[in-house]
Motif scaffolding. Structure first.
Motif, mmCIF file in Angstrom:
data_model
loop_
_atom_site.group_PDB
_atom_site.id
_atom_site.type_symbol
_atom_site.label_atom_id
_atom_site.label_comp_id
_atom_site.label_asym_id
_atom_site.label_seq_id
_atom_site.Cartn_x
_atom_site.Cartn_y
_atom_site.Cartn_z
ATOM 1 N N GLY A 38 1.019 -1.161 -0.012
ATOM 2 C CA GLY A 38 -0.151 -0.025 0.331
ATOM 3 C C GLY A 38 0.603 1.557 -0.226
ATOM 4 N N ILE A 39 1.913 1.315 0.591
ATOM 5 C CA ILE A 39 2.413 2.312 1.092
ATOM 6 C C ILE A 39 3.034 2.445 -0.703
ATOM 7 C CG2 ILE A 39 4.743 2.931 1.618
ATOM 8 C CD1 ILE A 39 4.383 2.199 4.070
ATOM 9 N N PHE A 40 4.204 2.137 -1.159
ATOM 10 C CA PHE A 40 4.569 1.702 -2.288
ATOM 11 C C PHE A 40 3.600 2.056 -3.475
ATOM 12 C CE2 PHE A 40 8.020 -1.680 -1.577
ATOM 13 C CZ PHE A 40 8.843 -1.079 -0.937
ATOM 14 N N GLU A 41 2.246 1.537 -3.210
ATOM 15 C CA GLU A 41 1.376 1.318 -4.205
ATOM 16 C C GLU A 41 1.067 3.111 -4.776
ATOM 17 O OE1 GLU A 41 -1.809 0.551 -7.604
ATOM 18 O OE2 GLU A 41 0.125 -0.850 -6.093
ATOM 19 N N ARG A 42 1.123 3.810 -3.184
ATOM 20 C CA ARG A 42 0.841 5.476 -2.716
ATOM 21 C C ARG A 42 2.025 6.036 -3.740
ATOM 22 N NH1 ARG A 42 0.368 10.159 -3.348
ATOM 23 N NH2 ARG A 42 0.163 11.043 -1.594
ATOM 24 N N LYS B 131 10.616 -2.939 -10.880
ATOM 25 C CA LYS B 131 11.209 -4.342 -10.378
ATOM 26 C C LYS B 131 11.846 -4.451 -9.020
ATOM 27 C CE LYS B 131 13.852 -7.889 -11.623
ATOM 28 N NZ LYS B 131 14.567 -8.273 -13.026
ATOM 29 N N THR B 132 13.003 -3.316 -9.423
ATOM 30 C CA THR B 132 14.224 -3.355 -8.282
ATOM 31 C C THR B 132 13.061 -2.429 -7.049
ATOM 32 O OG1 THR B 132 15.724 -3.244 -9.348
ATOM 33 C CG2 THR B 132 16.429 -2.074 -7.309
ATOM 34 N N ASN B 133 11.817 -1.290 -7.204
ATOM 35 C CA ASN B 133 11.828 -0.973 -6.336
ATOM 36 C C ASN B 133 10.679 -1.422 -5.715
ATOM 37 O OD1 ASN B 133 12.707 1.916 -6.632
ATOM 38 N ND2 ASN B 133 11.043 2.903 -7.431
ATOM 39 N N GLN B 134 10.196 -2.143 -5.802
ATOM 40 C CA GLN B 134 9.186 -3.255 -5.280
ATOM 41 C C GLN B 134 9.770 -4.715 -4.555
ATOM 42 O OE1 GLN B 134 5.373 -3.121 -5.256
ATOM 43 N NE2 GLN B 134 6.546 -0.928 -6.393
ATOM 44 N N GLY B 135 11.508 -4.701 -4.800
ATOM 45 C CA GLY B 135 11.967 -5.916 -4.335
ATOM 46 C C GLY B 135 12.150 -6.114 -2.323
ATOM 47 N N ARG B 136 11.645 -5.012 -2.034
ATOM 48 C CA ARG B 136 11.736 -5.433 -0.509
ATOM 49 C C ARG B 136 10.351 -6.310 -0.263
ATOM 50 N NH1 ARG B 136 12.840 -0.829 3.915
ATOM 51 N NH2 ARG B 136 12.896 -1.676 5.635
ATOM 52 N N LEU B 137 9.219 -5.985 -1.451
ATOM 53 C CA LEU B 137 8.114 -6.847 -1.188
ATOM 54 C C LEU B 137 8.294 -8.514 -0.980
ATOM 55 C CD1 LEU B 137 5.629 -4.947 -2.995
ATOM 56 C CD2 LEU B 137 6.192 -5.584 -0.935
ATOM 57 N N ASN B 138 9.378 -8.791 -1.739
ATOM 58 C CA ASN B 138 10.036 -10.259 -1.413
ATOM 59 C C ASN B 138 11.077 -10.979 -0.164
ATOM 60 O OD1 ASN B 138 9.587 -10.629 -4.226
ATOM 61 N ND2 ASN B 138 11.165 -10.006 -5.059
ATOM 62 N N LYS C 68 32.549 0.960 -2.986
ATOM 63 C CA LYS C 68 33.910 1.476 -4.731
ATOM 64 C C LYS C 68 33.441 3.037 -4.591
ATOM 65 C CE LYS C 68 34.206 -3.271 -6.596
ATOM 66 N NZ LYS C 68 33.650 -3.451 -8.184
ATOM 67 N N ASP C 69 32.443 3.407 -3.747
ATOM 68 C CA ASP C 69 32.159 5.110 -4.205
ATOM 69 C C ASP C 69 31.157 4.961 -5.034
ATOM 70 O OD1 ASP C 69 32.920 5.527 -1.352
ATOM 71 O OD2 ASP C 69 34.840 6.349 -2.334
ATOM 72 N N LYS C 70 30.721 4.248 -5.398
ATOM 73 C CA LYS C 70 30.073 4.495 -6.998
ATOM 74 C C LYS C 70 28.559 4.429 -6.688
ATOM 75 C CE LYS C 70 33.461 3.570 -10.023
ATOM 76 N NZ LYS C 70 33.831 4.919 -10.854
ATOM 77 N N TRP C 71 27.396 5.373 -7.223
ATOM 78 C CA TRP C 71 25.834 4.930 -6.863
ATOM 79 C C TRP C 71 25.714 3.553 -7.475
ATOM 80 C CZ3 TRP C 71 24.326 7.666 -3.852
ATOM 81 C CH2 TRP C 71 24.258 9.182 -3.147
ATOM 82 N N GLN C 72 24.868 2.666 -6.066
ATOM 83 C CA GLN C 72 24.273 1.571 -6.251
ATOM 84 C C GLN C 72 22.756 1.380 -6.944
ATOM 85 O OE1 GLN C 72 26.575 -1.679 -5.244
ATOM 86 N NE2 GLN C 72 25.301 -3.373 -5.445
ATOM 87 N N ARG C 73 21.914 0.885 -7.657
ATOM 88 C CA ARG C 73 20.920 0.825 -7.137
ATOM 89 C C ARG C 73 20.572 -0.048 -5.898
ATOM 90 N NH1 ARG C 73 15.683 1.146 -10.971
ATOM 91 N NH2 ARG C 73 14.435 1.515 -9.340
ATOM 92 N N SER C 74 19.073 0.452 -5.508
ATOM 93 C CA SER C 74 18.581 -0.291 -4.042
ATOM 94 C C SER C 74 17.446 -0.286 -3.553
ATOM 95 C CB SER C 74 19.328 0.482 -3.275
ATOM 96 O OG SER C 74 19.018 -0.259 -2.019
ATOM 97 N N VAL C 75 16.820 -1.503 -3.380
ATOM 98 C CA VAL C 75 15.434 -1.522 -2.739
ATOM 99 C C VAL C 75 14.996 -0.584 -2.578
ATOM 100 C CG1 VAL C 75 15.533 -3.719 -3.401
ATOM 101 C CG2 VAL C 75 16.183 -3.177 -1.336
ATOM 102 N N LEU C 76 13.837 -0.507 -2.240
ATOM 103 C CA LEU C 76 13.088 0.688 -1.327
ATOM 104 C C LEU C 76 13.024 0.096 0.189
ATOM 105 C CD1 LEU C 76 10.266 2.182 -3.349
ATOM 106 C CD2 LEU C 76 12.903 3.277 -2.895
#
Length: 132
Positions: free
Chosen positions: A44-48, A54-61, A124-132
């Motif tokens: 519900g939080i993610f929906e709002r 796919k990556t944003n929703q990863g924490r649901l897993n 490595k001081d690089k930006w890396q994609r993360s789940v929410l």
């Protein structure tokens, strides 16, 4: 305002889930019901507040949670903000816990600001994609 609201909801969710899950585990109970309720609330939080990704929703897993929580608008510090191409990018630095640095990109979607992606500074001081 939208980012702060998202962070407050995530903070509330994570604190509640952490407390319930820890209590169930310490009592030797089956945590599947706790997980199911937490997943529904998080969805519900993610929906709002987020754009579907796919990556944003990863924490649901894996339903990760921690103490201190990942998001804490009371202790997290905004270290910068940039705006380009219809997006706003916030740099957020944790002052408690892992002391991570995050970059959260927000995009205006049909008149509402939503989280498009979250990244963190890796070893490595690089930006890396993360789940929410």
């Amino acid at each position: 305002t939208a980012l702060r609201s998202f962070m407050l909801e995530m903070n509330h969710w994570e604190k509640g889930f952490y407390k319930q899950k820890r209590s169930a585990l310490e009592s030797g109970l089956d945590v599947s019901e706790v997980d199911d309720c937490a997943r529904k609330a998080l969805s519900g939080i993610f929906e709002r507040w987020t754009l579907r990704d796919k990556t944003n929703q990863g924490r649901l897993n894996d339903l990760g949670c921690s103490d201190p929580p990942t998001y804490d608008p009371e202790t997290d510090v905004e270290d910068g903000v940039e705006s380009a191409d219809g997006e706003v990018v916030f740099i957020i630095r944790q002052t408690v816990g892992m002391l991570a640095i995050f970059r959260i990109t927000m995009k205006n979607d049909a008149g509402e600001w939503r989280v498009r992606k979250k990244e963190f500074v890796n070893f490595k001081d690089k930006w890396q994609r993360s789940v929410l």
